[in-house]
Design a protein around this motif. Structure first.
Motif, PDB file in Angstrom:
ATOM      1  N   ALA A  63       0.770  -1.234   0.083  1.00 53.73           N
ATOM      2  CA  ALA A  63      -0.065   0.113   0.114  1.00 53.73           C
ATOM      3  C   ALA A  63       0.912   1.248  -0.015  1.00 53.73           C
ATOM      4  O   ALA A  63       0.381   2.309  -0.012  1.00 53.73           O
ATOM      5  N   VAL A  65       2.886   4.162  -1.141  1.00 56.01           N
ATOM      6  CA  VAL A  65       3.194   5.161  -2.268  1.00 56.01           C
ATOM      7  C   VAL A  65       4.355   6.024  -1.933  1.00 56.01           C
ATOM      8  O   VAL A  65       4.561   6.655  -0.875  1.00 56.01           O
ATOM      9  N   VAL A  71      -2.269   9.199  -5.955  1.00 54.22           N
ATOM     10  CA  VAL A  71      -3.383   8.209  -5.334  1.00 54.22           C
ATOM     11  C   VAL A  71      -4.483   8.473  -5.975  1.00 54.22           C
ATOM     12  O   VAL A  71      -5.133   9.366  -5.799  1.00 54.22           O
ATOM     13  N   ASP A 138      -5.441  -0.577  -1.317  1.00 53.61           N
ATOM     14  CA  ASP A 138      -4.463  -0.015  -2.125  1.00 53.61           C
ATOM     15  C   ASP A 138      -4.038   1.346  -1.867  1.00 53.61           C
ATOM     16  O   ASP A 138      -4.931   2.031  -2.185  1.00 53.61           O
ATOM     17  N   ARG A 139      -2.821   1.555  -2.016  1.00 54.97           N
ATOM     18  CA  ARG A 139      -2.203   3.045  -2.033  1.00 54.97           C
ATOM     19  C   ARG A 139      -2.711   3.731  -1.097  1.00 54.97           C
ATOM     20  O   ARG A 139      -2.793   4.937  -1.036  1.00 54.97           O
ATOM     21  N   PRO A 142       0.980   6.387   1.624  1.00 54.80           N
ATOM     22  CA  PRO A 142       2.033   7.195   1.337  1.00 54.80           C
ATOM     23  C   PRO A 142       3.225   7.397   2.595  1.00 54.80           C
ATOM     24  O   PRO A 142       2.866   7.517   3.642  1.00 54.80           O
TER      25      PRO A 142
END
Ligand code: MN
Length: 236
Positions: A63, A65, A71, A138-139, A142
């Motif tokens: 996950a 970034v 995103v 997902d993502r 960060p």
């Protein structure tokens, strides 16, 4: 037994973070996140007791970034929110780590954002369901480059903030954390065996709020530079 080269049917890419001042990268194993860790955020969320012990949830390692990344606005939410957080990176594993030795297990620090489907998180809380869909997608994690503690020292105080399109949304101080990094590492290591490559997102101060496609988020922690991400169009 004869050692032999393993052939893989599939081989997912390793998840790595850059380390400031180094050519080498930090391979990520697990992402742990601390729930409520700043009193003013507990008050704005109107939940929990301010003296409760820390609690933990996980996000998938992929996950992450990196700085400068995009995103996409995720599916299944109309209330996609930012939480600026200090991230501690484990360099040496262990179980039942004493508080007094806990920082010896921390390789370094980064600026992170715990992205949250707030509507799904609140629903899960109200229905007593798991948090995954609200937090572990997902993502949703960060994270900026790591700063080694041997270079810059451990982070025990200093400003933490997040702006959206240049307008400040969250401000606080690392010194306001209810549980500091050493206490978090010690407590977490009683629940899970920590290992090199684990990251811990240490909770967010007040000011969390929604973002929309096109927003540019800039997070900072004193001594750790800046993490910038952009929210892009809604996913199908
Ligand atoms: Mn959080």
């Amino acid at each position: 037994m004869q050692a032999r080269q393993q052939n893989y049917i599939v081989a997912p890419e390793p998840v790595v973070l850059p380390v400031v001042g180094s050519e080498a990268v930090f391979a990520v194993r697990r992402l742990y996140c601390v729930g409520r860790n700043y009193v003013d955020h507990i008050r704005e969320m109107k939940e929990g007791d301010e003296r409760d012990p820390p609690f933990f949830f996980q996000k998938p390692a992929d996950a992450i970034v990196g700085d400068g990344g995009a995103v996409p606005y995720p599916t299944h939410t109309d209330d996609f929110q930012h939480e600026i957080e200090l991230v501690a990176a484990i360099g040496r594993g262990g179980r039942n780590i004493p508080v007094a030795q806990a920082l010896d297990h921390v390789f370094g620090y980064a600026v992170g954002i715990d992205l949250t489907r707030r509507d799904r998180q609140r629903e899960a809380r109200d229905l007593r369901l798991p948090w995954e869909v609200g937090k572990s997608f997902d993502r949703s994690a960060p994270c900026g480059p790591l700063h080694a503690a041997v270079e810059g020292g451990h982070i025990t105080a200093g400003a933490i903030s997040l702006s959206v399109n240049g307008k400040t949304r969250q401000t606080g101080d690392i010194g306001q954390m209810i549980w500091n990094v050493a206490e978090i590492v010690a407590n977490l290591s009683r629940h899970y065996a920590l290992a090199p490559g684990d990251l811990i997102f240490t909770g967010t101060p007040a000011g969390v709020g929604p973002v929309v496609p096109g927003d540019r988020l800039e997070g900072t922690v004193a001594g750790l530079g800046r993490l910038t991400i952009t929210i892009t169009a809604r996913e199908d």
